[in-house]
Design an enzyme around this catalytic site. Structure first.
Site, short mmCIF file in Angstrom:
data_model
loop_
_atom_site.label_atom_id
_atom_site.label_comp_id
_atom_site.label_asym_id
_atom_site.label_seq_id
_atom_site.Cartn_x
_atom_site.Cartn_y
_atom_site.Cartn_z
N ASP A 142 -5.82 2.13 -2.76
CA ASP A 142 -7.34 2.06 -3.03
C ASP A 142 -7.27 2.99 -1.95
O ASP A 142 -8.39 2.52 -1.31
CB ASP A 142 -6.87 0.76 -1.42
CG ASP A 142 -5.99 0.72 -0.53
OD1 ASP A 142 -5.21 1.85 -0.39
OD2 ASP A 142 -6.27 -0.09 0.47
N ASP A 171 -0.96 0.78 -4.14
CA ASP A 171 -1.75 0.28 -4.20
C ASP A 171 -3.27 1.36 -4.63
O ASP A 171 -4.53 -0.06 -5.36
CB ASP A 171 -1.92 -0.77 -3.73
CG ASP A 171 -2.67 -0.09 -2.56
OD1 ASP A 171 -2.91 0.69 -2.08
OD2 ASP A 171 -3.69 -1.57 -1.73
N ASP A 197 -2.59 6.35 -3.33
CA ASP A 197 -1.55 5.80 -2.42
C ASP A 197 -0.80 4.91 -3.34
O ASP A 197 -0.98 4.70 -4.91
CB ASP A 197 -1.71 5.23 -1.54
CG ASP A 197 -2.92 3.76 -1.97
OD1 ASP A 197 -3.51 4.00 -2.19
OD2 ASP A 197 -3.01 3.27 -0.40
N SER A 225 0.53 -1.36 0.12
CA SER A 225 -0.06 -0.08 -0.25
C SER A 225 0.95 1.25 0.10
O SER A 225 1.49 1.54 -0.98
CB SER A 225 -0.76 0.31 0.73
OG SER A 225 -1.98 1.05 1.19
#
Length: 449
Positions: A246, A244, A242, A104
């Protein structure tokens, strides 16, 4: 040994904590728990495997795919895509489960492995525990035609893009200039494509991943480059992802940050007006700003508060059928379209609301007054006594009396460290700081170890 799974999968330093051997064993165990008789059928199970662009994701995802195939699971290798894309594709393809290799917003040396169950949903604790327990079982002997196949999921990104655009239900972003900060992460390809296809004029930064620069001075945890780019290009707004993708934070045309609370406020009001806010309720965590609660109350919208963490928001949404929830950090869940936080989806819908309302983001964000919020971490204390020590609780009540209806105090013990977090919101930042410091001093004195 502590529990392997944390709040969002298994994470650690790649090559030290997250090794190829661990990835192989974890995938094999997941195949036993999630893949075998996934629906009570005898057919072979299928899993989606994806990753963000950090360099260690190459060997970790290869080990995951090998572990799954060795246990008889067919693998669709989606390559580098956002976490919410992986979750969506599990549901869209009817796969039995999915695996995302990502850390992440963490720096490049870290990595992680997280799983999605059938339908693209996060795993409950008991299923994670079952996977962890299965790691101690002997390997399953799979040979010949029973060995799983590993195939490239060639149109994974395109299927996700079509899905994203479909959620706009015909709303065009034509006329908007949007700066996108992709954090040198998984959004670097798909986010610019999505906003361009939706009609926006785009400027892109942080979209040159080299495996080591993910989240490095860019993205949702470093907003200064995005603010500068919005001002330089005279853009209508900026969107920060960010690593990833999400989560999503925004910047208005004046370079002001619009955090997850204000994003949720804007979306909740829009969805309520359009009859899309299920049960006229927003789900937020206890760390969301008091201003969000008051803004929703002023507009007749209920707020359900959960513990800190998007998994608790998701649990509430899934259990009660709500359609919107999230965190101050920018994890926003629109359950009509996604089973997890989706930064690209959120960004598109913020932009769409600017078009629908005919108002700039600055004006839309005025729907919520942000109360100054001070957080003090009190370390080296017995966190287990935070909610039972009478002197501490009396101090909390005194702060509440001082604030009246114009503020809020929250004492939150850490789940893993000898830390108690003291949060105070007040109408003025000086008052919030003073009250938080005073309460922290009492906590430190009473709960010292």
């Amino acid at each position: 040994m502590g529990r392997l799974f944390g709040t969002d999968g298994v994470r650690g330093l790649a090559g030290v904590d997250i090794t190829a051997d661990l990835a192989l064993a974890l995938a094999h165990a997941a195949a036993l728990v999630l893949g075998r008789n996934a629906r009570g059928e005898s057919r072979r199970a299928t899993a989606i495997v994806a990753r963000d662009p950090r360099v260690s994701g190459e060997f970790i995802s290869a080990a995951v795919s090998a572990g799954l195939a060795a246990a008889g699971v067919d693998v669709l290798d989606a390559g580098v895509i956002p976490t919410p894309a992986a979750a969506y594709l599990v549901a869209d393809t009817g796969a039995d489960f999915g695996v995302m290799v990502s850390a992440s917003h963490n720096p490049a040396p870290d990595n992680g492995i997280k799983f999605f169950a059938e339908g693209g949903r996060k795993l409950p604790d008991d299923v994670e525990d079952a996977i962890e327990a299965a790691m101690a079982l002997p390997p399953v002997a799979v040979t010949g035609h029973e060995v799983g196949r590993i195939r490239r999921f060639a149109d994974a990104e395109d299927r996700y893009l079509v899905h994203l655009l479909g959620t706009l239900e015909g709303t065009s972003l034509a006329g908007l200039t949007v700066v996108l900060d992709c954090a040198h992460g998984a959004a670097s390809g798909i986010s610019p494509d999505a906003f361009t296809a939706a009609g926006a004029q785009i400027v892109v930064i942080g979209n040159d991943p080299d495996g080591m620069n993910i989240n490095d001075g860019v993205g949702s945890t470093y907003l200064d480059p995005l603010k500068a780019a919005v001002l330089e290009h005279g853009a209508d707004l900026g969107i920060a992802h960010d690593g990833d993708a999400d989560r999503c934070l925004a910047v208005d045309s004046s370079g002001n940050e619009i955090d997850g609370d204000r994003i949720m406020a804007i979306l909740a009001l829009s969805m309520s007006r359009r009859g899309k806010l299920e049960k006229n309720t927003l789900v937020a965590t206890v760390m969301s700003n008091l201003g969000l609660m008051l803004a929703m109350a002023d507009n007749g919208i209920d707020v359900v508060q959960t513990g800190v963490g998007d998994r608790y928001v998701l649990e509430s949404i899934n259990e009660h059928g709500y359609s919107l929830g999230g965190e101050q950090s920018g994890h926003v869940i629109m359950s009509e379209f996604a089973t997890t936080g989706d930064g690209i989806l959120t960004g598109l819908h913020i932009a769409a609301e600017i078009v629908r309302a005919g108002k700039p983001l600055t004006e839309l964000a005025e729907c919520m007054k942000v109360y100054p919020q001070v957080l003090v971490n009190v370390r080296g204390v017995d966190r287990t006594r935070a909610n039972s020590d009478e002197v501490v609780q009396q101090a909390v009540r005194q702060v509440e009396d001082v604030l009246g209806g114009e503020g809020r105090v929250l004492l939150r013990p850490s789940g893993t460290e000898p830390v108690v977090r003291v949060m105070v919101e007040a109408a003025h930042s000086e008052q919030a700081q003073q009250l938080a410091d005073d309460l922290a001093a009492i906590v430190k004195e009473r709960l010292a170890v």
